[in-house]
Design a protein around this motif. Structure first.
Motif, PDB file in Angstrom:
ATOM      1  N   ALA A  68      -8.504   3.662   3.153  1.00 28.75           N
ATOM      2  CA  ALA A  68      -9.093   2.354   2.735  1.00 28.75           C
ATOM      3  C   ALA A  68      -8.533   1.251   3.787  1.00 28.75           C
ATOM      4  O   ALA A  68      -9.237   0.291   3.699  1.00 28.75           O
ATOM      5  CB  ALA A  68      -8.322   2.487   1.330  1.00 28.75           C
ATOM      6  N   LEU A  69      -7.299   1.540   4.270  1.00 28.01           N
ATOM      7  CA  LEU A  69      -6.737   0.532   5.145  1.00 28.01           C
ATOM      8  C   LEU A  69      -7.756   0.080   6.549  1.00 28.01           C
ATOM      9  O   LEU A  69      -7.907  -0.761   6.867  1.00 28.01           O
ATOM     10  CB  LEU A  69      -5.435   0.974   5.736  1.00 28.01           C
ATOM     11  CG  LEU A  69      -4.157   0.645   4.901  1.00 28.01           C
ATOM     12  CD1 LEU A  69      -2.990   1.423   5.305  1.00 28.01           C
ATOM     13  CD2 LEU A  69      -4.014  -0.726   4.589  1.00 28.01           C
TER      14      LEU A  69
ATOM     15  N   ALA B  62     -11.407  -6.419  -1.054  1.00 27.50           N
ATOM     16  CA  ALA B  62     -10.346  -5.308  -0.653  1.00 27.50           C
ATOM     17  C   ALA B  62      -9.450  -5.374  -1.980  1.00 27.50           C
ATOM     18  O   ALA B  62      -9.156  -4.337  -2.301  1.00 27.50           O
ATOM     19  CB  ALA B  62      -9.476  -5.777   0.518  1.00 27.50           C
ATOM     20  N   PRO B  63      -8.937  -6.299  -2.692  1.00 32.90           N
ATOM     21  CA  PRO B  63      -8.197  -6.037  -3.781  1.00 32.90           C
ATOM     22  C   PRO B  63      -8.793  -5.156  -4.741  1.00 32.90           C
ATOM     23  O   PRO B  63      -8.319  -4.389  -5.578  1.00 32.90           O
ATOM     24  CB  PRO B  63      -7.869  -7.484  -4.125  1.00 32.90           C
ATOM     25  CG  PRO B  63      -8.301  -8.347  -3.290  1.00 32.90           C
ATOM     26  CD  PRO B  63      -9.081  -7.554  -2.331  1.00 32.90           C
TER      27      PRO B  63
ATOM     28  N   ASN C  18      -5.527   6.144   0.944  1.00 26.93           N
ATOM     29  CA  ASN C  18      -4.982   4.784   1.543  1.00 26.93           C
ATOM     30  C   ASN C  18      -5.110   4.605   3.110  1.00 26.93           C
ATOM     31  O   ASN C  18      -5.210   3.247   3.278  1.00 26.93           O
ATOM     32  CB  ASN C  18      -3.541   4.642   0.934  1.00 26.93           C
ATOM     33  CG  ASN C  18      -3.670   4.269  -0.810  1.00 26.93           C
ATOM     34  OD1 ASN C  18      -3.896   3.157  -0.990  1.00 26.93           O
ATOM     35  ND2 ASN C  18      -3.296   5.471  -1.477  1.00 26.93           N
TER      36      ASN C  18
ATOM     37  N   ILE D 175     -13.019  -7.895   3.181  1.00 26.02           N
ATOM     38  CA  ILE D 175     -11.884  -8.631   2.793  1.00 26.02           C
ATOM     39  C   ILE D 175     -12.024  -9.030   1.444  1.00 26.02           C
ATOM     40  O   ILE D 175     -11.116  -9.063   0.515  1.00 26.02           O
ATOM     41  CB  ILE D 175     -11.683  -9.636   3.874  1.00 26.02           C
ATOM     42  CG1 ILE D 175     -11.294  -9.082   5.091  1.00 26.02           C
ATOM     43  CG2 ILE D 175     -10.748 -10.579   3.366  1.00 26.02           C
ATOM     44  CD1 ILE D 175     -10.983  -9.829   6.289  1.00 26.02           C
TER      45      ILE D 175
ATOM     46  N   PHE E  94       0.745  -1.179   0.064  1.00 29.39           N
ATOM     47  CA  PHE E  94       0.053   0.008   0.001  1.00 29.39           C
ATOM     48  C   PHE E  94       0.809   1.112  -0.035  1.00 29.39           C
ATOM     49  O   PHE E  94       0.229   2.048  -0.365  1.00 29.39           O
ATOM     50  CB  PHE E  94      -0.886  -0.055   1.407  1.00 29.39           C
ATOM     51  CG  PHE E  94      -1.705  -1.350   1.309  1.00 29.39           C
ATOM     52  CD1 PHE E  94      -2.852  -1.510   0.526  1.00 29.39           C
ATOM     53  CD2 PHE E  94      -1.232  -2.187   2.152  1.00 29.39           C
ATOM     54  CE1 PHE E  94      -3.559  -2.638   0.602  1.00 29.39           C
ATOM     55  CE2 PHE E  94      -2.180  -3.502   2.390  1.00 29.39           C
ATOM     56  CZ  PHE E  94      -2.961  -3.661   1.580  1.00 29.39           C
TER      57      PHE E  94
ATOM     58  N   LEU F 162     -11.155  -2.853  -4.324  1.00 30.80           N
ATOM     59  CA  LEU F 162     -11.143  -1.670  -3.882  1.00 30.80           C
ATOM     60  C   LEU F 162      -9.676  -1.025  -4.001  1.00 30.80           C
ATOM     61  O   LEU F 162      -9.560   0.200  -4.280  1.00 30.80           O
ATOM     62  CB  LEU F 162     -11.593  -1.555  -2.355  1.00 30.80           C
ATOM     63  CG  LEU F 162     -11.529  -0.297  -1.587  1.00 30.80           C
ATOM     64  CD1 LEU F 162     -12.534   0.916  -2.420  1.00 30.80           C
ATOM     65  CD2 LEU F 162     -12.115  -0.392  -0.213  1.00 30.80           C
ATOM     66  N   PHE F 163      -8.746  -1.621  -3.698  1.00 35.59           N
ATOM     67  CA  PHE F 163      -7.293  -1.254  -3.753  1.00 35.59           C
ATOM     68  C   PHE F 163      -7.265  -0.648  -5.033  1.00 35.59           C
ATOM     69  O   PHE F 163      -6.350   0.339  -5.641  1.00 35.59           O
ATOM     70  CB  PHE F 163      -6.327  -2.058  -3.341  1.00 35.59           C
ATOM     71  CG  PHE F 163      -4.952  -1.909  -3.571  1.00 35.59           C
ATOM     72  CD1 PHE F 163      -4.245  -1.068  -2.893  1.00 35.59           C
ATOM     73  CD2 PHE F 163      -4.068  -2.414  -4.873  1.00 35.59           C
ATOM     74  CE1 PHE F 163      -2.940  -0.830  -3.037  1.00 35.59           C
ATOM     75  CE2 PHE F 163      -2.801  -2.010  -5.193  1.00 35.59           C
ATOM     76  CZ  PHE F 163      -2.180  -1.177  -4.258  1.00 35.59           C
TER      77      PHE F 163
ATOM     78  N   TYR G  76     -10.582  -1.850   4.400  1.00 35.26           N
ATOM     79  CA  TYR G  76     -10.120  -3.387   4.104  1.00 35.26           C
ATOM     80  C   TYR G  76     -10.733  -4.481   5.022  1.00 35.26           C
ATOM     81  O   TYR G  76     -11.300  -5.343   4.397  1.00 35.26           O
ATOM     82  CB  TYR G  76      -8.983  -3.504   3.547  1.00 35.26           C
ATOM     83  CG  TYR G  76      -8.216  -2.583   2.593  1.00 35.26           C
ATOM     84  CD1 TYR G  76      -8.986  -2.169   1.486  1.00 35.26           C
ATOM     85  CD2 TYR G  76      -6.862  -2.152   2.698  1.00 35.26           C
ATOM     86  CE1 TYR G  76      -8.736  -1.603   0.454  1.00 35.26           C
ATOM     87  CE2 TYR G  76      -6.486  -1.272   1.484  1.00 35.26           C
ATOM     88  CZ  TYR G  76      -7.241  -0.968   0.514  1.00 35.26           C
ATOM     89  OH  TYR G  76      -6.941  -0.304  -0.576  1.00 35.26           O
TER      90      TYR G  76
ATOM     91  N   SER H 213       1.237  -4.568  -6.357  1.00 35.52           N
ATOM     92  CA  SER H 213       1.290  -5.500  -5.315  1.00 35.52           C
ATOM     93  C   SER H 213       2.346  -6.656  -5.382  1.00 35.52           C
ATOM     94  O   SER H 213       2.207  -7.460  -4.483  1.00 35.52           O
ATOM     95  CB  SER H 213       0.002  -6.110  -5.251  1.00 35.52           C
ATOM     96  OG  SER H 213      -0.507  -6.683  -6.503  1.00 35.52           O
TER      97      SER H 213
END
Length: 229
Positions: A139-140, A150-151, A136, A147, A81, A153-154, A143, A203
């Motif tokens: 967002a953390l 989460a990817p 971010n 779950i 992140f 959303l990232f 997440y 990532s």
């Protein structure tokens, strides 16, 4: 279109001079993440006592040492992140070098551009860095509650952030800010998609270290493609 331009940007890593920019970027990212790790370890060290007394063990400083290593591990884990804000700083400092390299190889008939004043670039970079950090961090917090998503959303969030920043900085090299903004607004879906393509490898450890260079190249290509329409 975007996938083709993204692949071309990865190929641009083979251009003469690209390796030097990558080395500068990797050094910058490593220094930035190391500073973050040691800063967090130092902050935790202020909270966790140097020595504690445990039942059956007695006085020990193992808790303090473990806390320091845990802080370092947390930064390594969070680097997925943190690479986004690190990449945002890199963009402001090295985009000009990457753009010149790409334009010299693929658009040799273009006139040279006057480099932007250092102070203006620094202010824009730091402003965007603050936005990326805030987005971010928020967002953390989200997440853990989403779950499975989460990817996604990232990718959605950072595709938007990286796309907006990279494209506007690439565009403002060759047109006024208002015109660059208008071009961005007319092409937001394509720019967001390219941002997602750049966020995907963030990532992947080690690969993410070269993403800022690839991103700058990709959005230089995208700008010229959209500006010709």
């Amino acid at each position: 279109m975007n996938l083709t331009l993204a692949l071309r940007a990865w190929q641009d890593l083979l251009l003469p001079g690209a390796f030097r920019i990558v080395l500068k970027g990797v050094a910058f990212a490593i220094v930035a993440l190391t500073v973050m790790a040691f800063t967090l370890a130092w902050a935790i060290g202020l909270v966790v006592p140097a020595g504690v007394s445990l039942p059956w063990i007695g006085e020990t400083d193992a808790i303090h040492a473990l806390a320091g290593w845990a802080a370092f591990g947390l930064v390594v884990f969070a680097s997925v992140f943190l690479m986004v804000p690190v990449a945002s700083i890199f963009t402001g400092f090295f985009l000009e070098d990457v753009a010149e390299l790409v334009e010299g190889a693929h658009y040799p008939t273009l006139p040279k551009v006057a480099p932007q004043p250092l102070l203006d670039s620094l202010v824009k970079t730091l402003k965007f860095f603050g936005v990326v950090i805030a987005a971010n961090l928020l967002a953390l917090l989200i997440y853990p509650f989403v779950i499975p998503f989460a990817p996604l959303l990232f990718l959605a969030l950072n595709g938007y952030l990286l796309g907006r920043e990279y494209f506007q900085m690439a565009a403002e090299r060759r047109m006024p800010e208002a015109q660059a903004r208008a071009l961005y607004l007319r092409n937001r879906p394509a720019i967001w998609t390219m941002g997602v393509l750049m966020a995907l490898p963030l990532s992947v450890p080690f690969v993410n270290l070269v993403v800022p260079v690839v991103g700058a190249a990709a959005f230089t290509h995208l700008f010229h493609r959209l500006a010709r329409r």
